[in-house]
Design an enzyme around this catalytic site. Structure first.
Site, mmCIF file in Angstrom:
data_model
loop_
_atom_site.group_PDB
_atom_site.id
_atom_site.type_symbol
_atom_site.label_atom_id
_atom_site.label_comp_id
_atom_site.label_asym_id
_atom_site.label_seq_id
_atom_site.Cartn_x
_atom_site.Cartn_y
_atom_site.Cartn_z
ATOM 1 N N HIS A 282 8.502 34.313 25.391
ATOM 2 C CA HIS A 282 7.019 33.936 25.892
ATOM 3 C C HIS A 282 7.015 32.770 25.114
ATOM 4 O O HIS A 282 6.176 31.523 25.601
ATOM 5 C CB HIS A 282 5.969 34.967 25.570
ATOM 6 C CG HIS A 282 6.234 36.251 26.368
ATOM 7 N ND1 HIS A 282 6.776 36.328 27.534
ATOM 8 C CD2 HIS A 282 6.100 37.638 26.035
ATOM 9 C CE1 HIS A 282 7.060 37.402 27.888
ATOM 10 N NE2 HIS A 282 6.579 38.270 26.873
ATOM 11 N N ASP B 125 9.701 35.662 33.089
ATOM 12 C CA ASP B 125 8.904 35.586 31.933
ATOM 13 C C ASP B 125 7.567 35.482 32.495
ATOM 14 O O ASP B 125 6.941 34.442 32.853
ATOM 15 C CB ASP B 125 9.408 34.337 31.094
ATOM 16 C CG ASP B 125 8.784 34.537 29.709
ATOM 17 O OD1 ASP B 125 7.377 35.025 29.698
ATOM 18 O OD2 ASP B 125 9.228 34.321 28.767
ATOM 19 N N HIS B 126 6.701 36.622 32.272
ATOM 20 C CA HIS B 126 5.282 36.618 33.106
ATOM 21 C C HIS B 126 4.380 35.653 32.426
ATOM 22 O O HIS B 126 3.548 35.259 33.012
ATOM 23 C CB HIS B 126 4.650 38.088 33.179
ATOM 24 C CG HIS B 126 4.292 38.415 31.807
ATOM 25 N ND1 HIS B 126 5.001 39.129 30.838
ATOM 26 C CD2 HIS B 126 3.063 38.462 31.172
ATOM 27 C CE1 HIS B 126 4.346 39.390 29.794
ATOM 28 N NE2 HIS B 126 3.066 39.141 29.980
#
Ligand code: NAP
Length: 482
Positions: A238, A175-176
């Site tokens: 996110h 999950d950047h």
């Protein structure tokens, strides 16, 4: 202030989908920046893999163009040295092509990581072939991209597929958002300062807002996005991760399982969201802009490009403190921010308007990563005690000096963490499933009712009802500012 760079151990990184959009926009440019920083050993190799028949040189040209397009300053000599460490192998995830060549190419004596930058429908094929061709062993790592399922059932199936061939400690679910410096700073600020943690609870915090606003519409992702919507695309992953980092209890150590155990407890403590605490929206066109329905080429779409929710976390720390989450496309600015609004003073010694001042901590993820804390001071000058609010501003690029003005991209950090074997900033399988278990009933609820998203003007702050979600609680959203 110059940041310390610790080189990682030697590795072979195979990027399945090495010719795809994500590899070109994020993975290869990120690796180049780590190379420039001196973090990549000279013997490390990056192996692009996809069906297309490229030679090493063809693929190096793909990588060259990707780096030149996505990195602001490129030194051609350094770039050539970086490209020297890049290779390519034509391989079919669904067939026999390329697998024995990959087995011959891989160095088993160094760290092996396999980045699945392909459609999730290929994860199972890749995992199975890595295993059956004896390419992956118990020390290999696999990196998988979002979306990790589209509901609990599909996420469980994906977890089972991966678990058939890899242990949890080998699986890195990206999950950047967790790779963003400011997001990690949330933990540093909370757990590295004596100031905040004692106040981080229902006794002192009135509410928390999380906004992730995008200026762009769905762009070229219409087909995918229309099947997903803001809830699946942004909230389940996110925004949930941001919420977890704000709400979690202090882990006993900064270690991967300790942190992820605490995040999981937050997700499990989230209450079901009732219908009147959700606002879904869809952008209209106007002023030369296309509408959502035109962008996704679906005149009857009921998918939301905007969502706002009021969320409750049922535990001692957060009892009575609402978390307001809001995300959307085609809004007035690109801005991601977490705002912690503290309560009024228990007793104010000042009168009238002077009594009404609040501390607000805002953490900006983009643009201008940084934080500011709104504090109340006396307005300078004679004429009595008039109070004003001023921000104690800490824009990271200003505070940390010129050597830090290019904050590393999230992908750089995360890929290096894979090589280092550090899973702290990656989602564990049970976390992802718990997040879907909370999300699914919300989506099913609006599907059963046949809810239609509220239209909102492009370049606005979203539908009017989203304002009302806070107004009726006597609160208001922070302005969306780029
Ligand atoms: P993409 O541009 O469509 O690229 C797909 C890649 O997969 C290509 O390199 C393609 O090359 C390769 N491929 C397709 N079928 C294959 C097969 N049978 N065997 C081997 N390789 C195959 O996709 P993307 O946008 O890069 O996305 C990749 C993954 O990242 C997806 O899971 C996506 O959801 C996720 N993701 C992407 C972004 C983004 O910004 N793009 C952001 C977040 C997550 P060939 O056609 O030559 O085989």
């Amino acid at each position: 202030m110059v940041s310390r760079v610790i080189p990682v151990d030697d590795f072979d990184l195979v990027i399945f989908g090495g010719s795809g959009d994500l590899a070109k926009r994020k993975i290869l440019p990120g690796l180049y920046r780590r190379f420039v920083a001196g973090q990549m050993p000279e013997t490390a190799r990056i192996i692009g893999a996809a069906r297309s028949d490229y030679s090493d040189d063809d693929y190096r040209q793909v990588a060259r163009e990707a780096v030149e397009e996505h990195v602001s300053e490129v030194d051609q000599e350094v770039l050539s040295a970086f490209l020297g460490q890049i290779h390519y192998l034509a391989i079919d995830a669904k067939g026999d092509k390329g697998w024995s060549e990959l087995r011959d190419l891989i160095r088993f004596e160094v760290i092996n990581a396999f980045y699945f930058s392909v459609a999730p429908s290929l994860f199972g094929d890749l995992a199975e072939r890595l295993h059956s061709n004896k390419i992956a062993d118990k020390n290999s790592r696999v990196v998988v991209e979002k979306p990790f399922g589209r509901d609990l059932e599909t996420a469980q199936a994906l977890n089972e597929t991966l678990a058939a061939h890899f242990k949890e400690r080998q699986i890195y679910r990206i999950d950047h958002y967790l790779g963003k410096e400011t997001v990690q700073n949330l933990m540093a600020v909370r757990f590295g300062n004596v100031l905040f943690e004692p106040l981080w609870k229902t006794h002192y915090i009135d509410h928390i807002q999380i906004t992730v606003a995008e200026e762009i519409g769905v762009e070229g992702r219409g087909e995918y996005y229309d099947k997903s919507g803001a809830m699946r695309d942004m909230v389940q992953n996110h925004m949930m991760q941001l919420l977890c980092l704000i709400a979690m209890e202090p882990p006993s150590v900064f270690g991967s399982d300790a942190v992820r155990d605490e995040k999981l407890k937050v997700i499990r403590a989230l209450q079901p969201v009732s219908n009147h605490e959700i606002v879904r929206g869809q952008y209209d066109g106007g002023e030369g802009l296309t509408s959502y329905r035109e962008d996704v080429d679906n005149p009857r779409s009921h998918t939301e490009s905007f969502i706002a929710l009021k969320v409750h976390c049922a535990n001692w720390r957060w009892a009575g403190v609402p978390f307001y989450l809001r995300t959307g496309k085609r809004l007035k600015a690109r801005s991601s921010e977490i705002t912690v609004v503290f309560k009024d003073l228990a007793h104010s010694i000042f009168e009238g308007d002077e009594a009404r001042h609040r501390n607000i901590l805002s953490i900006r993820l983009q643009p201008n990563e940084g934080m500011d804390l709104q504090v109340t001071i006396k307005e300078p000058g004679p004429g009595g005690m008039r109070l004003i609010d001023v921000p104690l501003d800490m824009t990271f690029a200003d505070a940390l000096g010129p050597d830090n003005d290019e904050i590393p991209d999230a992908y750089e950090r995360l890929i290096m963490d894979v090589i280092r074997g550090n899973q702290t900033l990656f989602m564990r399988g049970d976390e992802v499933e718990a997040a879907w278990a909370w999300t699914d009933p919300i989506i099913e609820g609006w599907q059963e009712r046949g809810d239609v998203p509220k239209p909102y003007d492009s370049c606005s702050a979203g539908p009017e009802d989203a304002m009302m979600l806070m107004h009726r609680d006597g609160r208001r959203w922070r302005d969306i500012k780029g």
